[in-house]
Every structure is written in structure tokens, then in C-alpha cells.
Motif scaffolding. Structure first.
Motif, short mmCIF file in Angstrom:
data_model
loop_
_atom_site.label_atom_id
_atom_site.label_comp_id
_atom_site.label_asym_id
_atom_site.label_seq_id
_atom_site.Cartn_x
_atom_site.Cartn_y
_atom_site.Cartn_z
N LEU A 1 40.46 -94.74 40.68
CA LEU A 1 41.68 -94.79 39.88
C LEU A 1 41.82 -93.44 39.21
N ASN A 2 43.00 -92.84 39.37
CA ASN A 2 43.23 -91.50 38.87
C ASN A 2 44.31 -91.51 37.81
N ALA A 3 43.90 -91.39 36.57
CA ALA A 3 44.86 -91.34 35.45
C ALA A 3 45.93 -92.42 35.56
N VAL A 4 45.48 -93.64 35.80
CA VAL A 4 46.43 -94.73 35.96
C VAL A 4 46.98 -95.17 34.60
N GLU A 5 48.30 -95.26 34.54
CA GLU A 5 48.94 -95.73 33.32
C GLU A 5 49.85 -96.88 33.66
N LYS A 6 49.94 -97.79 32.72
CA LYS A 6 50.89 -98.89 32.90
C LYS A 6 51.64 -99.08 31.60
N THR A 7 52.95 -98.89 31.68
CA THR A 7 53.76 -99.13 30.49
C THR A 7 54.84 -100.12 30.87
N TYR A 8 55.25 -100.93 29.94
CA TYR A 8 56.41 -101.77 30.18
C TYR A 8 57.18 -101.95 28.89
N GLU B 1 45.78 -93.73 30.84
CA GLU B 1 44.94 -92.73 31.50
C GLU B 1 43.62 -93.30 32.00
N ILE B 2 43.68 -94.33 32.80
CA ILE B 2 42.44 -94.93 33.29
C ILE B 2 41.93 -94.16 34.50
N THR B 3 40.73 -93.64 34.39
CA THR B 3 40.12 -92.96 35.51
C THR B 3 38.77 -93.60 35.78
N LEU B 4 38.60 -94.08 36.99
CA LEU B 4 37.38 -94.81 37.34
C LEU B 4 36.98 -94.49 38.77
N ASP B 5 35.68 -94.49 39.01
CA ASP B 5 35.19 -94.36 40.37
C ASP B 5 34.25 -95.52 40.63
N ILE B 6 34.58 -96.31 41.59
CA ILE B 6 33.74 -97.46 41.89
C ILE B 6 33.17 -97.26 43.28
N GLU B 7 31.84 -97.34 43.36
CA GLU B 7 31.21 -96.98 44.62
C GLU B 7 31.08 -98.15 45.57
N GLN B 8 30.96 -97.80 46.84
CA GLN B 8 30.78 -98.77 47.91
C GLN B 8 29.56 -99.65 47.62
N SER C 1 43.59 -107.67 32.85
CA SER C 1 44.35 -108.26 33.95
C SER C 1 45.28 -107.24 34.59
N ALA C 2 45.91 -106.44 33.75
CA ALA C 2 46.80 -105.40 34.28
C ALA C 2 45.99 -104.41 35.11
N LEU C 3 44.80 -104.07 34.62
CA LEU C 3 43.99 -103.07 35.32
C LEU C 3 43.56 -103.57 36.70
N GLN D 1 42.09 -101.88 24.11
CA GLN D 1 43.48 -101.47 23.89
C GLN D 1 43.98 -100.51 24.98
N GLY D 2 43.69 -100.90 26.22
CA GLY D 2 44.22 -100.14 27.34
C GLY D 2 43.46 -98.88 27.69
N GLU D 3 42.32 -98.64 27.00
CA GLU D 3 41.56 -97.44 27.29
C GLU D 3 40.12 -97.80 27.66
N ILE D 4 39.53 -96.99 28.50
CA ILE D 4 38.11 -97.20 28.79
C ILE D 4 37.31 -96.47 27.73
N VAL D 5 36.58 -97.23 26.91
CA VAL D 5 35.87 -96.59 25.81
C VAL D 5 34.41 -96.37 26.16
N GLU D 6 33.95 -96.97 27.22
CA GLU D 6 32.55 -96.79 27.58
C GLU D 6 32.37 -97.15 29.04
N GLU D 7 31.50 -96.39 29.71
CA GLU D 7 31.20 -96.70 31.09
C GLU D 7 29.72 -96.43 31.27
N ALA D 8 28.98 -97.39 31.77
CA ALA D 8 27.52 -97.22 31.83
C ALA D 8 26.94 -98.14 32.88
N THR D 9 25.68 -97.89 33.24
CA THR D 9 25.00 -98.89 34.05
C THR D 9 24.74 -100.07 33.12
N THR D 10 24.56 -101.23 33.70
CA THR D 10 24.43 -102.41 32.87
C THR D 10 23.20 -102.33 31.96
N VAL D 11 22.15 -101.75 32.49
CA VAL D 11 20.92 -101.63 31.69
C VAL D 11 21.16 -100.72 30.48
#
Lengths: 217, 347
Positions: free
Chosen positions: B4-11, B23-30, B45-47, B216-226
Motif C-alpha cells: 500500500l502506497n500512501a493510501v488515503e480514503k476520504t469521504y 497516508e497508509i504505507t504498508l508492505d506485506i510479505e508473501q 474496515s476501510a483499510l 484514527q486512520g493512521e498506522i501508529v506502530e508496526e512490529a513483529t508480534t513478539v
């Protein structure tokens, strides 16, 4: 008398079932279109929904006898005449399409939003969603709607009959109203009651059958 | 697999513009199971719907399996969606179709030949342990079984990605575990990439390799589960872990907690350790080395996937300098130490 009655019944059945078939063929897609283009629906489109809805509501609010007379020029144009059962099928169909479309719209609109979302997620096209998902799910209610429409059509057909369309309506005017033959009146009433009940019972049986499929196996 | 590259959703809501996603940016691996956590209303849900474009992002690009979905035609998108399975909080099955026919639906839509269709549906029935329910109608099934059918249906087109919306939210605890186990099994067997959204930390703990926290529509943390469990960084993540793993301090203590030290106060520490760093008795070691007294207020072991994370809340009594050195020594050994506050002597 039996001969007259039999002929009249045949004409009535012809009018009711031809108009019923045409109503099914035209009204169901219309009902589906009305449902999926409605506000908040997955193909929301007010340019289609609003006029369609308006036409249907307007037609529904005109009493049949008025409707039938007001479209005489159209009937004549299509059927070449306004006399007889064949010509009567045209106003009958046009009057019952809005009724059936409105009922099918309600039936189809009952499908949960999630089901449509799930169908979209597996790559269904709008047309596939309508005929593979929405209509099959609403089928018991659509059949019930068709049953009601056919019963309505019997009522309409007697008016059509009275205005030159033949059938039981013509019979009751001719033999009952003009020359008061009580036996004709009683016979016509009995035949109509039996006919309506037969359609209702068959309709319920088929509709329940398609629901029953869910509770069976 | 998914970018996901700087994904925004407004309505628009009335006259106001609502930013559902920023501004959601995420990389999810295979092959990974990626969890997106957040409170209700955070935009989860929107994401997840942006990943298969059930929600059209207002800006940004969504790339799944090297294919940018945001530039596809309607038909192209329909094809691409066959490569992305999705299951929902509700099973959303067709009540007029049997289990078999429900699973067959996506194959019918794709125009799969009958013999191939039957073979695939049988495979899916076996995969989700539903072989004996093939001719049943949805209303005869439990919610768990219905969700399994929904999974089988989502996988029928052999997608590379499975999106899961709060799938376990409506299930009772035992059914929840069973469904999570099934997701884990299919992830392993099919090397399937799974993205799930949830507000339940148990779900993250049970199956996620990595997790992102949405607030609130932003990714505030991204980590391995551990990492997420042993060293949560954002306030919201800390909050999740405290409340959901019963890591809350006793109320009597919490009420007396101050953020700054004061007279006769002792620091309250939260110490977290991952199993691998716990070969030596670290805590016992610092007690001896720095001449401290430690009261264990709460201790908790979490098993996250196959790793054990220990979380201990202690009151530390001793010389201030010694406590500082002790914290330093613990951190040296890769333990996560956080000063929760200062409290008057508790016990």
C-alpha cells in the motif's frame, strides 16, 4: 351455460397467463434494476432509479379502468384493435408490470449488504450478482409476488372483459347485468373463487418448496 | 505481496470531509499472517477493503502480487479479485445454496468447467473439514461451520491472498480458537498470505507474524508480534497489551502512581523478556548485583506463535543510582524495561 362458462374461463386464463408471463419476463429485470440502483445500493444510480420509480408509482396510482381506457391508442397501435382477449393482454401487462416490479424490488432489496459485498469480492459482475445471487436468494418472495400479481390480473381481466376483452368479465356483464341470469352469476362467482384459490395454493406450494429446500436435506 | 502506497480514503459526511485513512504505507510479505489492530472506528474496515478495492482509495496505489489494482479496468479488477479471497465478520453465505454450491459459486462465476469445479470444491471441503456437510444448507450449520464454508468459498479460486475482516468477533472462545487454527493451517499448507483486521489481541497473539496498529486512520506502530508484546511503543499499543493481557496494575497501586519520583517513592518497572534472552536468571542477578529488593506485583507469560514473552511488573526498592544501573544492566541483556511511574511503598 357450461359451454359459455368454459369459453369465458378459457379466455380469462389466456389473458391472465399471457399477461402474467410477459409481466414476469419484463417486470423481474425491472424490479431487479430498481432494487440495485436504489439509494445506497451497489449500483446506485438516481438517473435510472428516480424516473423508473416515478413511472411505476404513477402507473400504480391509476385505477385499472382509467388506465386501460387512457392507453387505448397505444393498444390499437400494437394490436391493431382494442377488441378481444389478445388486445386486452396489452393493458393488462402494462398495468401489472409496475405492480410486480415493485414487489420484486422489495423482495430483492431484502438481501443483506454483506452478501453483495462477498459476491463482489469473489469477482462477480453486476449482472452475475443479480441473476446468480440476488434473484435466487429472493426467489420464494418473488414467487409470492407473482402469485399476487396473477390474482390481481384476474381482477383486472374481468374489467378488461367487461370492456370488450371477453372472458368471465364479459360473461358476467352479458348474462348477469344485462339479462339477469342468476345461475350465470353464481357459476361465475364460483369459478373465480376456485381460480383465485387454485393460484394462491399453487403459488404458496412453489414458494414454500423453494424455502423448504433450505430446511431440508 | 501486498504494497500500500500512501493510501488515503476520504469521504464526505454532510459538509465535512472525513479522513478515514491517512497516508497508509504498508508492505506485506508473501506467506505471512499480518494483523491490523485497532479500536472500533479506527478505519480497519476501510483499510482492508482498500486492498481489494471494495473501497476505492481516494489517493495512493494498492499493489497486490505485482499488479497495481488502482489502474485496472472494471473487468481487470474483477479478474484480479479472484486472486484475493476475502472473508467477513458475517459468513455471507447464500441461504438458497448448499455448502457445496456455495463453495462452487466463485468457480461458476469464473466459468470453470464442471469436472474441474467439482474436484476443486471437494478439495476445499476437505481443507476446511466440511466433507460431511457438503449437501447441508447454511441454516443447518453452526456459525463456526458457516465461517469455514466462507473460507472454503474464498479459497476456491486459489487466491494468493486472503483478507479477513473481524472473522472471529462473533464466535465463542472455543470456535474462535478452531477458526484461528484453521487459518494458521491454510497459511502453512498453501503458503497463503493472510491479512486480518481485529480489535482482539488474542487473535494477534495466536496467529500473526507481524502487526500494525491503526489509530484514527493512521498506522501508529508496526512490529513483529513478539516485539509488539515485549516492547510496545505507541500509547495505544501499550493500552491494548495492558488491558487485553490483564497486565493492568492493581487499582490501589495505579491510583497512587505518579509520573515523577517523590519522597519515599519507589519506581514501578515493567520488565519484558523474550524467551531466547531468558537463559540466565537476569532479574535474580540484578537483585544480587545492585543490592535491590524487588516486589513482584504481577507476572505473566505470553506465548506468541512459538515464542514465550514474559512480562513482569515489579516495585523496586533500593538506592536510586543502583536502580538506574540495574535498568541499564537489564537493557544490556535485551530485556525491555519501562518505568511505569513512582508509588509510595506498596507492600
Amino acid at each position: 351455460m357450461l359451454h359459455d362458462l368454459f369459453n369465458a374461463l378459457e379466455e380469462t386464463l389466456f389473458m391472465v397467463f399471457s399477461a402474467g408471463l410477459l409481466t414476469w419476463v419484463i417486470g423481474l429485470p425491472l424490479g431487479a434494476l430498481l432494487s440495485v440502483t436504489g439509494p445506497g445500493k451497489f449500483l446506485e444510480n438516481s438517473f435510472i432509479h428516480t424516473p423508473l420509480h416515478f413511472i411505476i408509482r404513477t402507473t400504480r396510482s391509476i385505477p385499472y379502468i382509467v388506465f386501460m381506457i387512457s392507453i387505448i391508442p397505444f393498444t390499437r397501435l400494437v394490436a391493431g384493435s382494442i377488441e378481444g382477449s389478445v388486445a386486452a393482454v396489452i393493458p393488462l401487462t402494462l398495468a401489472s408490470i409496475p405492480y410486480f416490479a415493485q414487489l420484486s424490488e422489495k423482495a430483492i432489496s431484502k438481501a443483506p449488504v454483506g452478501l453483495i459485498e462477498a459476491a463482489l469480492a469473489i469477482g462477480a459482475s453486476p449482472l452475475q450478482i443479480i441473476y446468480k445471487v440476488l434473484i435466487p436468494e429472493a426467489l420464494p418472495n418473488i414467487i409470492a409476488a407473482l402469485t399476487n400479481t396473477l390474482i390481481h390480473l384476474i381482477g383486472y381481466s374481468t374489467i378488461a372483459g367487461a370492456l370488450g376483452g371477453g372472458g368471465l368479465g364479459n360473461l358476467i356483464i352479458d348474462k348477469g347485468y344485462q339479462t339477469f341470469h342468476t345461475n350465470y352469476v353464481i357459476a361465475t362467482v364460483i369459478v373465480l373463487v376456485v381460480l383465485v384459490q387454485a393460484i394462491q395454493i399453487c403459488g404458496d406450494y412453489i414458494a414454500n418448496g423453494s424455502v423448504h429446500k433450505n430446511s431440508n436435506v | 505481496m501486498i504494497t500500500l502506497n500512501a493510501v488515503e480514503k476520504t469521504y464526505k459526511k454532510g459538509n465535512a470531509l472525513v479522513h478515514a485513512l491517512k497516508e497508509i504505507t504498508l508492505d506485506i510479505e508473501q506467506g505471512e499472517i499480518f494483523g491490523i489492530m485497532g479500536r472500533p472506528g479506527a478505519g480497519k474496515s476501510a483499510l482492508i477493503r482498500c486492498i481489494n478495492l471494495l473501497e476505492q482509495p481516494s489517493r495512493g496505489s494498492v499493489i497486490v502480487d505485482s499488479c497495481d489494482l488502482t489502474i485496472l479496468s472494471t473487468e481487470g479488477l474483477r479478474r484480479a479479485r479472484r486472486n484475493i479471497g476475502m472473508i467477513f465478520q458475517q459468513p455471507n453465505l447464500m441461504s438458497s445454496r448448499t455448502v457445496f454450491e456455495n463453495i462452487a459459486l466463485p468457480l461458476e462465476l469464473a466459468g470453470t468447467p464442471r469436472d474441474h469445479l467439482e474436484k476443486t470444491v471437494r478439495q476445499m471441503l476437505n481443507l476446511s473439514n466440511l466433507a460431511d456437510k457438503s449437501e447441508a444448507y447454511p441454516h443447518e450449520l453452526t456459525l463456526l461451520q458457516k465461517q469455514k464454508v466462507a473460507i472454503a468459498r474464498a479459497l476456491a479460486n486459489k487466491p494468493k491472498v486472503l483478507l479477513c475482516e473481524e472473522v472471529t468477533a462473533a464466535l465463542e472462545p472455543k470456535a474462535k480458537q478452531a477458526l484461528l487454527q484453521l487459518l494458521r493451517d491454510i497459511n502453512e499448507q498453501l503458503k497463503l498470505t493472510i491479512v486480518l483486521i481485529t480489535h482482539e489481541i488474542e487473535v494477534v497473539k495466536a496467529i500473526c507474524n507481524r502487526v500494525a496498529v491503526l489509530h484514527q486512520g493512521e498506522i501508529v506502530e508496526e512490529a513483529t508480534t513478539v516485539e509488539f508484546f515485549s516492547a510496545p511503543k505507541s500509547e495505544i499499543a501499550k493500552d491494548f497489551i495492558r488491558t487485553a493481557t490483564r497486565q493492568d496494575m492493581p487499582i490501589a497501586l495505579r491510583n497512587r502512581l505518579r509520573s515523577q519520583p517523590f519522597e519515599h517513592s519507589n519506581p514501578i518497572l515493567r520488565i519484558a523478556f523474550v524467551h531466547s534472552s531468558n537463559h540466565e536468571p537476569s532479574i535474580a542477578d540484578i537483585i544480587q548485583r545492585f543490592n535491590l529488593t524487588i516486589n513482584i506485583i504481577q507476572a505473566h507469560l505470553e506465548t506468541i506463535l512459538d515464542t514465550t514473552v514474559g512480562i513482569v511488573i515489579v516495585e523496586t526498592i533500593g538506592d536510586n543510582e543502583d536502580i538506574k544501573s540495574a535498568i541499564y544492566a537489564l537493557e544490556e541483556k535485551d530485556l525491555q524495561v519501562e518505568v511505569l511511574g513512582y508509588a509510595p511503598r506498596f507492600i
